[in-house]
Design a protein around this motif. Structure first.
Motif, PDB file in Angstrom:
ATOM      1  N   LYS A 176      -4.070   0.520  -1.991  1.00 32.89           N
ATOM      2  CA  LYS A 176      -5.047  -0.322  -1.290  1.00 32.89           C
ATOM      3  C   LYS A 176      -5.452   0.281   0.057  1.00 32.89           C
ATOM      4  O   LYS A 176      -4.613   0.692   0.842  1.00 32.89           O
ATOM      5  CB  LYS A 176      -4.447  -1.710  -1.055  1.00 32.89           C
ATOM      6  N   LYS A 177      -6.732   0.329   0.289  1.00 33.94           N
ATOM      7  CA  LYS A 177      -7.360   0.748   1.538  1.00 33.94           C
ATOM      8  C   LYS A 177      -7.106   2.211   1.917  1.00 33.94           C
ATOM      9  O   LYS A 177      -7.474   2.634   3.008  1.00 33.94           O
ATOM     10  CB  LYS A 177      -6.899  -0.153   2.694  1.00 33.94           C
ATOM     11  N   SER A 208       0.688  -1.005   0.850  1.00 34.63           N
ATOM     12  CA  SER A 208       0.460  -2.446   0.930  1.00 34.63           C
ATOM     13  C   SER A 208       1.403  -3.086   1.942  1.00 34.63           C
ATOM     14  O   SER A 208       1.102  -4.124   2.523  1.00 34.63           O
ATOM     15  CB  SER A 208       0.638  -3.099  -0.446  1.00 34.63           C
ATOM     16  N   ASP A 231      -9.358  -3.329  -1.510  1.00 35.52           N
ATOM     17  CA  ASP A 231      -8.082  -4.028  -1.327  1.00 35.52           C
ATOM     18  C   ASP A 231      -7.604  -4.624  -2.648  1.00 35.52           C
ATOM     19  O   ASP A 231      -7.355  -5.824  -2.765  1.00 35.52           O
ATOM     20  CB  ASP A 231      -8.250  -5.123  -0.266  1.00 35.52           C
TER      21      ASP A 231
END
Length: 353
Positions: free
Chosen positions: A262-263, A90, A257
């Protein structure tokens, strides 16, 4: 704060710290620049990352993205790739968003005002203070765990660092010590002192510039400080993955997200009944995050032929990858380790047959 008969000479302590830093500062690449962009990258990167581990990552990152414009215009997957191995992705996502924010809101110029720096995505009070002081010599203490520990021990101060106003309390204490010059050096000196000398465990008190003034050292109560009564709550989380593969190719998807990782890319988390029957074995992995203990199950699903494999990929919109292609994507550390082990197995089979 506990008081003594004689009031501490705060400014004298600050000057003493600067003199110590002049002789003992660490030789680090980001200390050879006043470029706020590079100082920002360094400060974000070193959150949750030790200097030794982060050094090469920093050099590669700023070589690939030498300024705000390069970072803002980069593809997010590329930014994540150059963050690979650092964890806490993040941070990289926020760096990318903040770079775009600088291009949009500040015409591509890194903001110089503390409040404006604080407005950037992913930048908190500590990071804003570090950038403002080191790059622009603005008088803001970069209070972090090192400050809490050094100041608590120096003054035998039992102020609870887990309280919500701890940052403000220790900022005011640090300001009493901070000279009107070399502000950035003062903050960096406190960082070095906390990380190299005044360590959480087994501090090198004999080498500390404050050992004559340190009340905790003189009273033999070093281990009592800093005081922290509120403990971080750690929760357990179970994750289930399916490594759906056929002869060195496998299915992956990108996380959204939200929540953890995340991602980043991962293996499918669900599977249909007609593919479930091809599970050959399961691997259990334990992994710790800051606030979570993860129990991860990875099921090895070996498709019997290419037709079934590709048909399932098309039906589910999963992406097909191989080991070489996966190295250009960022996976959570446990999944990355699993891929590395599986790749070695594939190489072994190729040699065998």
């Amino acid at each position: 704060m506990k008081t003594k008969k004689q009031k501490p000479d705060f400014l004298h302590l600050g000057i003493k710290l600067l003199n110590w830093f002049k002789l003992n500062s660490r030789d680090l690449p980001w200390r050879k620049t006043k470029d706020p962009y590079k100082i920002w990258i360094c400060e974000i990167l070193l959150q949750q990352t030790q200097v030794k581990q982060g050094l090469n990552h920093y050099l590669k990152f700023v070589e690939k993205f030498p300024n705000v414009k390069n970072l803002a215009e980069a593809n997010e997957d590329e930014v994540l790739l150059y963050w690979k191995g650092l964890g806490y992705y993040s941070r990289a996502i926020n760096l990318h968003k903040a770079a775009k924010q600088i291009m949009l809101d500040f015409n591509g110029k890194f903001p110089e005002n503390y409040t404006e720096i604080l407005s950037l995505k992913g930048v908190g009070k500590y990071t804003a203070a570090a950038i403002a002081s080191i790059a622009f010599e603005q008088k803001f203490p970069a209070v972090d765990g090192n400050f809490y520990r050094v100041l608590s021990r120096l003054f035998a101060d039992d102020f609870d660092v887990s309280r919500t106003n701890a940052f403000q309390y220790f900022s005011e204490l640090a300001l009493l010590m901070m000279p009107e010059y070399h502000i950035g050096n003062f903050n960096e000196a406190m960082m070095d002192l906390g990380s190299e000398i005044c360590k959480p465990k087994n501090p090198f008190c004999e080498a500390c510039p404050f050992n004559e003034e340190c009340l905790a050292f003189k009273s033999g109560t070093i281990n009592n400080y800093p005081v922290k009564t509120k403990k971080t709550k750690v929760t357990d989380l179970e994750l289930n993955y399916f490594f759906i593969n056929y002869k060195g190719e496998f299915l992956i998807q990108q996380r959204k997200d939200d929540f953890i990782w995340k991602k980043l890319y991962e293996f499918p988390t669900e599977i249909s009944e007609n593919i479930n029957k091809y599970i050959r074995r399961s691997t259990l992995i334990s992994h710790k995050l800051t606030h979570k203990n993860l129990k991860i199950t990875i099921n090895d699903v070996q498709c019997p032929d290419l037709k079934i494999f590709k048909k399932y990929a098309k039906e589910t919109n999963f992406e097909i990858s191989d080991f070489e292609e996966s190295k250009q994507k960022s996976f959570p550390k446990p999944l990355q380790s699993y891929l590395e082990k599986m790749e070695k197995k594939e190489d072994f089979q190729a040699e065998l047959f």
